[in-house]
Design an enzyme around this catalytic site. Structure first.
Site: not given
Length: 343
Positions: A122, A248
């Protein structure tokens, strides 16, 4: 597999209630104790020059100073302590080690997997976000491209974290030497990664996003990989294939609504190995997210087992008629109106 690891990465501790905890690495290490053929390697941390190959220098210096002063909340999601700067440098250094090791011929049971933290995908050119300060996989890609000894002209990055790798996409969006593809949950943080984000200028058609609706699982992910993703990477013909390996998207991860099984990570890893072999690309893995400690550890262990000789188990046919879903089926099921396999 060889696992890049540093105790320094444990010192980045954003707090006991934060999902990106040092316990993530502890859980992986504990699970791998039971596995044959695990080797740990510590690499040198990246220097500022290497990090500045993809990040704004003033931003990096501000992160360093922020940590020297004790850290705190950089934004509502992203926290630092005094040790975070060193942890971030080591995490990026481990990613570079993984790229370097693979380019020097490590494959098969020696395939490198960097398990540094904080994660990175990110982090954008001049800002931290989403638990990430330095974009590890981007630094590793640029490191490979910058070193003439490795003769790398093109790098492909596959990001299967449940969140879109917005930072990696942004850093290479107008570049023709890096192909980036992300398969992620549609609408989840950070809200980017639409199918019409395909690159610009020299990077036109070197970005491919496959956003999946909540509830997608093994069949849908494998159809996307076997269809448009494999075709695009084969066409791009990379010298190095890097995997932004987040875990995830697992059905038991606490912050995901994607429904991957543990076995899916073995299957996807096997597909990446096949793609690397078919394109004669070096292959390396870089850890991203994954916040359910047990399923994170189990999934990483199964990736290791895949490279240690275990044959992944293909999912049963969903229809019971012996047919796997095509990517067209996935498009219909997930409201994707761009035919990625015809790009």
């Amino acid at each position: 597999m060889q696992f890049g690891y540093s105790e320094t990465c444990l010192a980045h501790d954003p707090g006991s209630r934060h999902p990106e905890s040092p316990d993530r690495l502890r859980a992986i290490r504990e699970r791998l104790k039971k596995k044959h053929g695990v080797e740990y390697v510590e690499a040198d941390p990246c220097d500022l020059e290497t990090l500045a190959s993809v990040h704004d220098r003033e931003y990096l210096e501000s992160v360093r100073e922020f940590c020297v002063q004790g850290g705190g909340s950089w934004d509502p999601d992203t926290a630092a302590v005094t040790e975070t700067w060193d942890a971030a440098r080591h995490s990026a250094g481990l990613a570079c080690w993984a790229a370097e090791e693979s380019l020097e011929g490590a494959s098969g049971r020696e395939t490198p997997f960097s398990i540094g933290r904080p994660p990175g995908h990110h982090a954008v050119f001049d800002d931290a976000m989403g638990f990430c300060f330095v974009n590890n996989v981007a630094v590793a890609a640029q490191y490979a491209l910058d070193h003439d000894a490795y003769d790398v002209d093109r790098v492909a990055i596959v990001d299967w974290d449940v969140h879109h790798g917005n930072g990696t996409q942004d850093l290479f969006y107008d570049r023709g030497d890096v192909f980036f593809t992300s398969i992620h949950e549609k609408g989840l943080y950070p809200g980017t990664g639409a199918v019409d984000e395909t690159g610009e200028d020299d990077g036109e058609e070197t970005t491919m996003n496959v956003p999946m609706q909540a509830g997608a699982g093994d069949y849908e992910y494998l159809a996307a990989i076997d269809g448009p993703i494999a075709a695009a990477i084969t066409d791009f013909d990379p010298d190095l294939l890097l995997i932004s390996a987040g875990f995830d998207a697992h059905r038991h991860d606490p912050i995901s609504r994607i429904r991957l099984s543990t076995e899916a990570y073995a299957l996807m890893s096997d597909r990446m190995r096949t793609l690397a072999n078919e394109t004669d690309a070096a292959l390396a893995f870089v850890l991203e997210g994954g916040y359910g400690l047990d399923v994170l550890a189990d999934s990483v262990a199964l990736v290791h087992e895949t490279f240690d000789g275990r044959e992944p188990i293909e999912p049963d046919d969903k229809s019971g008629e012996g047919e796997k879903p095509t990517f067209d089926d996935v498009l219909d099921a997930h409201d994707l109106d761009v035919e990625l396999d015809e790009r």
